[in-house]
Design a protein around this motif. Sequence first.
Motif, mmCIF file in Angstrom:
data_model
loop_
_atom_site.group_PDB
_atom_site.id
_atom_site.type_symbol
_atom_site.label_atom_id
_atom_site.label_comp_id
_atom_site.label_asym_id
_atom_site.label_seq_id
_atom_site.Cartn_x
_atom_site.Cartn_y
_atom_site.Cartn_z
ATOM 1 N N PHE A 1 0.639 -1.191 0.239
ATOM 2 C CA PHE A 1 0.316 0.202 -0.338
ATOM 3 C C PHE A 1 1.188 1.298 0.336
ATOM 4 N N GLU A 2 1.708 1.411 0.919
ATOM 5 C CA GLU A 2 2.607 2.673 0.510
ATOM 6 C C GLU A 2 3.262 2.534 -0.401
ATOM 7 N N GLU A 3 3.415 1.950 -0.995
ATOM 8 C CA GLU A 3 4.112 1.954 -2.657
ATOM 9 C C GLU A 3 3.585 2.184 -3.695
ATOM 10 N N LEU A 4 2.320 1.899 -3.235
ATOM 11 C CA LEU A 4 0.992 2.022 -4.500
ATOM 12 C C LEU A 4 0.595 3.782 -4.200
ATOM 13 N N PRO B 1 10.533 7.280 -3.440
ATOM 14 C CA PRO B 1 11.019 8.130 -2.768
ATOM 15 C C PRO B 1 13.113 8.123 -4.375
ATOM 16 N N ALA B 2 13.200 9.523 -4.108
ATOM 17 C CA ALA B 2 14.423 9.945 -4.734
ATOM 18 C C ALA B 2 14.841 8.676 -4.333
ATOM 19 N N GLY B 3 16.070 7.697 -5.157
ATOM 20 C CA GLY B 3 17.409 7.007 -4.937
ATOM 21 C C GLY B 3 16.478 5.448 -4.657
ATOM 22 N N LEU B 4 15.298 5.319 -4.550
ATOM 23 C CA LEU B 4 14.931 4.187 -4.229
ATOM 24 C C LEU B 4 14.338 3.515 -5.458
ATOM 25 N N ASP B 5 15.510 2.161 -5.622
ATOM 26 C CA ASP B 5 15.236 1.684 -6.938
ATOM 27 C C ASP B 5 13.770 0.754 -7.114
ATOM 28 N N HIS B 6 14.264 -0.427 -6.626
ATOM 29 C CA HIS B 6 12.969 -1.160 -5.821
ATOM 30 C C HIS B 6 13.086 -2.444 -4.603
ATOM 31 N N PHE B 7 12.725 -2.904 -4.254
ATOM 32 C CA PHE B 7 12.601 -3.327 -3.081
ATOM 33 C C PHE B 7 11.573 -4.959 -2.698
ATOM 34 N N HIS B 8 11.736 -6.136 -2.155
ATOM 35 C CA HIS B 8 11.465 -6.949 -2.268
ATOM 36 C C HIS B 8 11.229 -7.755 -0.156
#
Length: 95
Positions: free
Chosen positions: A24-27, A32-39
């Motif tokens: 939900f936070e991601e959507l 954020p500037a600099g965040l490529d991706h997360f798992h």
Amino acid sequence: MYTYIVSFKVKEGEGISFVELQKFEELTEAKPAGLDHFHIFKDQNEENRFFLVEYWASKEDRLKMEASKEYQLFREHRKLVVEKKYETYECDVII
């Protein structure tokens, strides 16, 4: 590339809530500037343990995001489902 890894013990029965909060936070928030991706990984050996692995352009970008009011609010919501935070790791991506 800088990688930040943190593990959490999630309260009993709140695993889906933890994952949904992260999604939900991601959507709903601007990336954020600099965040490529997360798992998000779920531990196969320990019940209710999850790992959040974030890939950033730099550590400074992550620290800037963590200082934001939006992130502080998100952390307050996440506290409702997290029992405790385990360890954190900071790594450089080599390959």
